[in-house]
Design an enzyme around this catalytic site. Structure first.
Site, PDB file in Angstrom:
ATOM      1  N   CYS A   9      10.697  -7.295 -13.816  1.00 34.66           N
ATOM      2  CA  CYS A   9      10.243  -6.006 -14.322  1.00 34.66           C
ATOM      3  C   CYS A   9      11.361  -5.407 -15.166  1.00 34.66           C
ATOM      4  O   CYS A   9      12.489  -5.909 -15.183  1.00 34.66           O
ATOM      5  CB  CYS A   9       9.892  -5.060 -13.179  1.00 34.66           C
ATOM      6  SG  CYS A   9       8.531  -5.630 -12.131  1.00 34.66           S
TER       7      CYS A   9
ATOM      8  N   GLY B  91       7.759  -7.297 -18.621  1.00 33.83           N
ATOM      9  CA  GLY B  91       6.535  -7.005 -17.885  1.00 33.83           C
ATOM     10  C   GLY B  91       5.461  -6.470 -18.797  1.00 33.83           C
ATOM     11  O   GLY B  91       5.702  -5.529 -19.549  1.00 33.83           O
TER      12      GLY B  91
ATOM     13  N   ASP C 236      12.201 -26.728 -25.091  1.00 38.72           N
ATOM     14  CA  ASP C 236      11.776 -25.493 -24.450  1.00 38.72           C
ATOM     15  C   ASP C 236      12.867 -25.034 -23.499  1.00 38.72           C
ATOM     16  O   ASP C 236      13.751 -25.818 -23.121  1.00 38.72           O
ATOM     17  CB  ASP C 236      10.455 -25.685 -23.697  1.00 38.72           C
ATOM     18  CG  ASP C 236       9.637 -24.401 -23.617  1.00 38.72           C
ATOM     19  OD1 ASP C 236      10.178 -23.334 -23.956  1.00 38.72           O
ATOM     20  OD2 ASP C 236       8.459 -24.461 -23.218  1.00 38.72           O
ATOM     21  N   ASP C 237      12.798 -23.763 -23.095  1.00 40.63           N
ATOM     22  CA  ASP C 237      13.823 -23.231 -22.202  1.00 40.63           C
ATOM     23  C   ASP C 237      13.712 -23.816 -20.808  1.00 40.63           C
ATOM     24  O   ASP C 237      14.712 -24.004 -20.110  1.00 40.63           O
ATOM     25  CB  ASP C 237      13.729 -21.704 -22.134  1.00 40.63           C
ATOM     26  CG  ASP C 237      12.317 -21.234 -21.807  1.00 40.63           C
ATOM     27  OD1 ASP C 237      11.944 -21.249 -20.622  1.00 40.63           O
ATOM     28  OD2 ASP C 237      11.586 -20.872 -22.742  1.00 40.63           O
TER      29      ASP C 237
ATOM     30  N   TYR D 298      15.591 -17.777 -19.627  1.00 33.49           N
ATOM     31  CA  TYR D 298      14.287 -17.359 -20.145  1.00 33.49           C
ATOM     32  C   TYR D 298      14.057 -15.855 -20.163  1.00 33.49           C
ATOM     33  O   TYR D 298      13.584 -15.305 -21.156  1.00 33.49           O
ATOM     34  CB  TYR D 298      13.173 -18.002 -19.310  1.00 33.49           C
ATOM     35  CG  TYR D 298      11.784 -17.519 -19.655  1.00 33.49           C
ATOM     36  CD1 TYR D 298      11.078 -18.056 -20.728  1.00 33.49           C
ATOM     37  CD2 TYR D 298      11.167 -16.515 -18.911  1.00 33.49           C
ATOM     38  CE1 TYR D 298       9.806 -17.610 -21.059  1.00 33.49           C
ATOM     39  CE2 TYR D 298       9.891 -16.058 -19.235  1.00 33.49           C
ATOM     40  CZ  TYR D 298       9.217 -16.613 -20.304  1.00 33.49           C
ATOM     41  OH  TYR D 298       7.964 -16.173 -20.616  1.00 33.49           O
TER      42      TYR D 298
ATOM     43  N   THR E  35      12.092 -18.360 -26.877  1.00 35.29           N
ATOM     44  CA  THR E  35      13.341 -18.384 -26.119  1.00 35.29           C
ATOM     45  C   THR E  35      14.150 -19.668 -26.306  1.00 35.29           C
ATOM     46  O   THR E  35      15.326 -19.687 -25.985  1.00 35.29           O
ATOM     47  CB  THR E  35      13.064 -18.182 -24.622  1.00 35.29           C
ATOM     48  OG1 THR E  35      11.944 -18.977 -24.241  1.00 35.29           O
ATOM     49  CG2 THR E  35      12.769 -16.731 -24.315  1.00 35.29           C
TER      50      THR E  35
ATOM     51  N   ASN F   4      13.259  -3.406  -9.870  1.00 31.08           N
ATOM     52  CA  ASN F   4      13.108  -4.776 -10.362  1.00 31.08           C
ATOM     53  C   ASN F   4      13.690  -5.708  -9.318  1.00 31.08           C
ATOM     54  O   ASN F   4      14.853  -5.572  -8.939  1.00 31.08           O
ATOM     55  CB  ASN F   4      13.851  -4.951 -11.696  1.00 31.08           C
ATOM     56  CG  ASN F   4      13.802  -6.387 -12.200  1.00 31.08           C
ATOM     57  OD1 ASN F   4      12.844  -7.105 -11.944  1.00 31.08           O
ATOM     58  ND2 ASN F   4      14.822  -6.795 -12.921  1.00 31.08           N
ATOM     59  N   GLY F   5      12.885  -6.654  -8.835  1.00 33.42           N
ATOM     60  CA  GLY F   5      13.356  -7.606  -7.838  1.00 33.42           C
ATOM     61  C   GLY F   5      12.298  -7.846  -6.780  1.00 33.42           C
ATOM     62  O   GLY F   5      11.105  -7.607  -6.988  1.00 33.42           O
TER      63      GLY F   5
END
Length: 504
Positions: free
Chosen positions: A2, A29, A368-369, A260, A306, A103-104
């Site tokens: 988030c 998000g 790709d990442d 990412y 990314t 966030n978490g």
């Protein structure tokens, strides 16, 4: 994953700045957005499902968010719940009126829910662990038993949070009429920074946010990261206080942020994300030259966005062409954070369109990442073949993702991770690649750690299964799989759409 932001300004309303900060954090998000502001003793809140621009699309909605202090949030549903009731910030009126964005993910949320109800006598209105964290903080502050708050009271409450809460949390909390506090778990798993800019009438405005890009866009000078276990308090009069609130903090930030999640123009824990991704490309090239010196790669093509930085450096080190072979539709969201496998798969071809002349008759190395569920990678490899590629090789800038993430990223179930329990040959066959190249974990750590050698440990749990909080059991992971698999999420979404009709 988030995005959070909190602002205390000396003279201006903060609604437009919080809107701009959330826009800069939209990549973290896309499910819901919210802002709550404070003017005097009144709070003004708007939160809803949708992108930032859709939730706050009308001038009158922004005008109602009055005050020179506020916190904000952008969310994606780790647990798969998409109702607006889960949107943040969350609020509790006791004590003082506290609003919080988080966030978490808490790994002991269920235990805390029971404690809050049975011992602390606090009511929870959602299933969100963020509401759990808010109520733990509120209870710890209530235990101070004071009528007039001091910074010492705030820091003591954060210390209480650290003693009770386990897992990952980077938070901003607004205490009505008093100030905004930002704090981070004792491992520093999720990122959070703060900065300042000169106010027109003297003093400073302060902004706390998930990533430094939010500060850059608003003209704030980056002051520092909030350290693991630390709390930073900005009072309404513009004074800054900070304190280490954890007994034994251990710097262990999430390495997947650099792979990412974060924007490449962010700086996290004194590490430039862009430079870390450049070094990932260097490490991948060195591995190819070491293990596949006679490669026949004609062109390197990144999967936007990314992997562009790593892909360009990889091509330069190999001495082969670098081409933008996929054009991205910027009106499709990040497929990684879409709530459901079917939606992710459908969105891949809507999101990316190949430039067939860059593929036709060539041996192509796609970069790709990471490879998580494998759905996107398999679709992209098929698209490259359909565009005329002779051979399709695939390189991941990170190691195989084999284990669930329990710290706030939607990688919850082993059964849905394509690399879990499979060999390299099995993965090549399953994804349809002529050759698959993964970054070695040691090389990934070196690439990121080079930017800040003082960080001696990272959370690499999705790659090695080692959970740094040391409280993640097999039973916990099994319960997580039952709750957070795509099938479980789909069942909850279906249940949310059922309309019960009265009996005739």
């Amino acid at each position: 994953m988030c995005g959070i932001a909190g602002i205390v300004s000396q003279q201006a309303t903060v609604n437009s700045d919080l809107f701009d900060a959330l826009t800069m954090l939209q990549h973290r998000g896309q499910d819901a957005a919210g802002i709550i502001t404070n003017e005097g003793h009144r709070l003004y809140l708007r939160k809803e499902n949708g992108l930032v621009r859709d939730v706050f699309h009308a001038d009158d909605q922004m005008a109602k968010l009055r005050g020179n202090m506020g916190v904000a949030h952008v969310r994606y549903p780790t647990a798969g719940t998409s109702t607006s009731a889960e949107a943040q910030p969350f609020y509790t009126n006791t004590p003082f009126g506290i609003s919080l964005s988080h966030n978490g993910n808490l790994t002991n949320a269920e235990e805390l829910k029971q404690e809050l109800f049975l011992e602390d006598r606090r009511h929870l209105n959602t299933e969100s662990d963020s509401e759990v964290l808010l109520n733990v903080f509120a209870h710890e502050l209530l235990q101070r038993g004071v009528l007039r708050l001091t910074p010492e009271d705030i820091f003591a409450a954060v210390s209480g949070v650290h003693l009770r809460c386990r897992g990952a949390y980077a938070c901003v909390a607004m205490i009505t009429g008093y100030g905004v506090v930002g704090f981070r778990d004792p491992y520093g798993i999720r990122p959070i920074v703060y900065g300042r800019r000169e106010a027109a009438k003297g003093g400073y405005d302060y902004l706390i946010a998930s990533e430094s890009v939010a500060l850059d866009a608003l003209g704030y000078e980056l002051v520092d990261d909030i350290a693991p276990g630390e709390a930073v308090l900005i009072t309404l009069d513009g004074k800054l206080h900070k304190r280490q609130c954890a007994a034994n903090p251990i710097y262990s930030p999430c390495i997947f942020e650099h792979v990412y999640l974060a924007r490449p123009d962010s700086v996290m824990d004194d590490i430039y994300v862009y430079k870390a991704r450049l070094r990932m490309g260097v490490k991948l090239a060195e591995k190819i030259l070491r293990d596949w010196a006679d490669h026949d790669i004609d062109v390197v093509i990144p999967i936007p966005d990314t992997s562009r930085v790593a892909g360009a450096e990889l091509a330069a080190r190999l001495g082969v062409l670098y081409r933008e072979g996929f054009i991205k539709n910027r009106y499709i969201g990040r497929t990684f954070i879409m709530p459901g496998q079917a939606q992710r798969k459908k969105s891949v071809r809507q999101k990316l369109n190949p430039v067939d002349i860059e593929f036709r008759g060539k041996n192509v190395l796609l970069v790709d990442d990471s490879i998580v569920r494998g759905t996107t990678s398999k679709e992209i490899i098929e698209m490259a073949r359909d565009a005329g590629a002779k051979k399709v090789y695939f390189a991941s800038a990170s190691p195989p993702v084999r284990y669930p993430n329990v710290y706030g990223i939607d990688m919850p179930t082993s059964s849905e991770l394509v690399a879990h329990g499979r060999s390299l040959a099995e993965l090549e066959a399953m994804l349809g690649a002529d050759r698959l190249i993964y970054q070695d974990l040691e090389d990934l750590i070196d690439a990121v750690q080079f930017g800040n050698p003082n960080i001696t440990r990272f959370d690499c749990s999705v790659f090695n299964g080692e959970y740094i909080t040391q409280d993640v059991t097999t039973e916990y992971l099994n319960q997580l799989e039952l709750f957070r698999s795509d099938a479980a999420k789909a069942a909850r979404r279906k249940a949310q759409t059922v309309i019960e009709l009265p009996n005739a």
